[in-house]
Design an enzyme around this catalytic site. Structure first.
Site, PDB file in Angstrom:
ATOM      1  N   SER A 126     -12.231  26.311  -0.475  1.00  0.00           N
ATOM      2  CA  SER A 126     -12.297  26.579  -1.911  1.00  0.00           C
ATOM      3  C   SER A 126     -13.105  27.834  -2.215  1.00  0.00           C
ATOM      4  O   SER A 126     -14.069  28.161  -1.505  1.00  0.00           O
ATOM      5  CB  SER A 126     -12.973  25.374  -2.573  1.00  0.00           C
ATOM      6  OG  SER A 126     -13.259  25.659  -3.921  1.00  0.00           O
ATOM      7  N   TYR A 152     -19.872  19.941  -4.409  1.00  0.00           N
ATOM      8  CA  TYR A 152     -18.464  20.096  -4.001  1.00  0.00           C
ATOM      9  C   TYR A 152     -18.289  21.331  -3.119  1.00  0.00           C
ATOM     10  O   TYR A 152     -17.727  21.265  -2.025  1.00  0.00           O
ATOM     11  CB  TYR A 152     -17.557  20.184  -5.242  1.00  0.00           C
ATOM     12  CG  TYR A 152     -16.168  20.646  -4.906  1.00  0.00           C
ATOM     13  CD1 TYR A 152     -15.324  19.849  -4.139  1.00  0.00           C
ATOM     14  CD2 TYR A 152     -15.706  21.905  -5.315  1.00  0.00           C
ATOM     15  CE1 TYR A 152     -14.045  20.286  -3.800  1.00  0.00           C
ATOM     16  CE2 TYR A 152     -14.443  22.341  -4.987  1.00  0.00           C
ATOM     17  CZ  TYR A 152     -13.612  21.526  -4.232  1.00  0.00           C
ATOM     18  OH  TYR A 152     -12.365  21.971  -3.886  1.00  0.00           O
ATOM     19  N   LYS A 156     -17.265  21.749   1.079  1.00  0.00           N
ATOM     20  CA  LYS A 156     -16.176  22.570   1.624  1.00  0.00           C
ATOM     21  C   LYS A 156     -16.712  23.567   2.655  1.00  0.00           C
ATOM     22  O   LYS A 156     -16.098  23.801   3.692  1.00  0.00           O
ATOM     23  CB  LYS A 156     -15.460  23.306   0.473  1.00  0.00           C
ATOM     24  CG  LYS A 156     -14.632  22.379  -0.401  1.00  0.00           C
ATOM     25  CD  LYS A 156     -13.401  21.890   0.353  1.00  0.00           C
ATOM     26  CE  LYS A 156     -12.587  20.873  -0.408  1.00  0.00           C
ATOM     27  NZ  LYS A 156     -11.405  20.412   0.326  1.00  0.00           N
TER      28      LYS A 156
END
Ligand code: UDP
Length: 347
Positions: A126, A152, A156
């Site tokens: 991402s 988040y 990743k």
């Protein structure tokens, strides 16, 4: 290819299954159905024993199940989409993100290393791994420092590190496992044949939330932050059409056939930034509905402006976004969502 698509019943994963089956590949879709849906699997033919698509309900952290699937289906390529993907939720419940995105991801990578037929691993990373890029680094190149601003984004980046280390160790021990990381910008829209769509519970992503407002499924929508240092004060993102994103996966899988053993990393975005206000205007234009928009405080974890410098993927994979017009992206999402007001449940 014989491909394991994790998260295959989810929004992006189901679009991957659709394209891979269309191209004649054998696909095993693994999904916990925590956030994915059984309906797209049925729509893509998984209930037909003759189909190239097999659907298996389960989690990527189930090492025994994954090892069995890799062996039984002679999987050579893994596309790992299964993950939780909400910035705001990751701030509120980080452990859930570390368990799902990191712990289960590590179990999957480990199972793949032990399955000699698996030679390609493609990871959904991402642009959130970049956090707030330093001045002069937007549009964002792959060389931008990766300093995520949310749990988040950190999950990743952690799995990227796991994959980089794994690929290097494999190369040293002559285990042929080639890795690619695709750093998605904001994935949007849905397949233009109208079969698949975007159906999340909860829904927090900008375009589908605005479409819900236009459909009357919510009485207003909020802009999170209007005092950012951008032209209109709202955050800027790069919205890449989901079918273009999947095309990048197909191209990188081909490239990995002949790629060096060093892991590959590519940004996948159209290279244009649209502000939140511009997106809302596009949803109003496409739907023809004036819905109420309220100005709200900033959302924790949001980066100010993120859009891709896609030169590397263009040069090395010949990938170019086919859909770059914001109205066209929004229109593909609007078509499916307005035709399926109850989402897949009403399909
Ligand atoms: N956003 C917003 N209102 C909403 C949902 C999102 O203003 O109801 C903003 C959000 O703050 C961000 C942008 O829209 O600046 C894109 O958010 P989204 O959740 O779609 O994707 P993200 O960039 O977080 O992955």
């Amino acid at each position: 290819m014989n491909v394991l698509v994790t998260g295959g019943a989810g929004y992006i994963g189901s679009h991957a299954c659709q394209r891979l089956v269309r191209d004649g590949h054998t696909v095993v879709a693994l999904d916990s159905l925590d956030r994915g849906h059984r309906e797209p699997m049925a729509l893509l033919g998984a209930d037909d024993p003759e189909s190239l698509l097999t659907f298996v309900e389960g989690t990527v952290g189930d090492r025994q199940l994954v090892s069995r699937l890799l062996a039984e289906h002679a999987i050579d390529t893994v596309m790992h989409f299964a993950a939780l993907a909400y910035v705001g939720e990751s701030v509120d419940d980080p452990m859930r993100y570390y368990r799902t995105n990191v712990e289960a991801g590590v179990a999957l990578v480990d199972a793949c290393v032990d399955a000699p037929a698996v030679t390609r691993f493609i990871f959904s990373s991402s642009c959130a791994t970049y956090g707030d890029p330093p001045e002069g680094m937007v549009p964002v190149p792959e060389s931008c420092p990766q300093v995520p601003t949310s749990p988040y984004g950190r999950t990743k980046l952690m799995l990227e590190d796991v994959l980089r280390d794994t690929a290097r160790a494999c190369a040293q021990s002559s285990r042929d496992l080639r890795v690619a990381m695709l750093r998605y910008f904001n994935v949007a829209g849905s397949d233009r044949s109208g079969t698949l769509g975007e159906d999340h519970t909860p829904e927090t992503h900008l375009i589908p939330v605005a479409i819900h407002a236009a459909m009357g499924k919510r009485d207003h929508m909020s802009i999170f932050g209007t005092d950012y240092p951008t032209a209109d004060g709202t955050c800027v993102r790069d919205y890449v059409h989901v079918e273009d994103l999947i095309d990048a996966h197909v191209r990188v899988a081909e490239r990995l056939e002949s790629a060096p053993t060093e892991p590959l990393a590519y940004n996948v975005g159209i290279g244009l930034g649209y502000s939140v206000r511009e997106v809302l205007d596009a949803v109003k234009r496409v739907s023809g509905v004036e819905f109420e928009v309220r100005e709200a405080p900033r959302r924790t974890g949001d980066a100010v402006a993120l859009y891709a410098e896609p030169a590397k993927i263009q040069a090395e994979l010949g990938w170019h976004a086919q859909v770059t017009d914001l109205d066209e992206i929004v229109a593909s999402a609007w078509r499916w969502m307005s035709a399926h007001p109850a989402g897949y449940a009403g399909a």
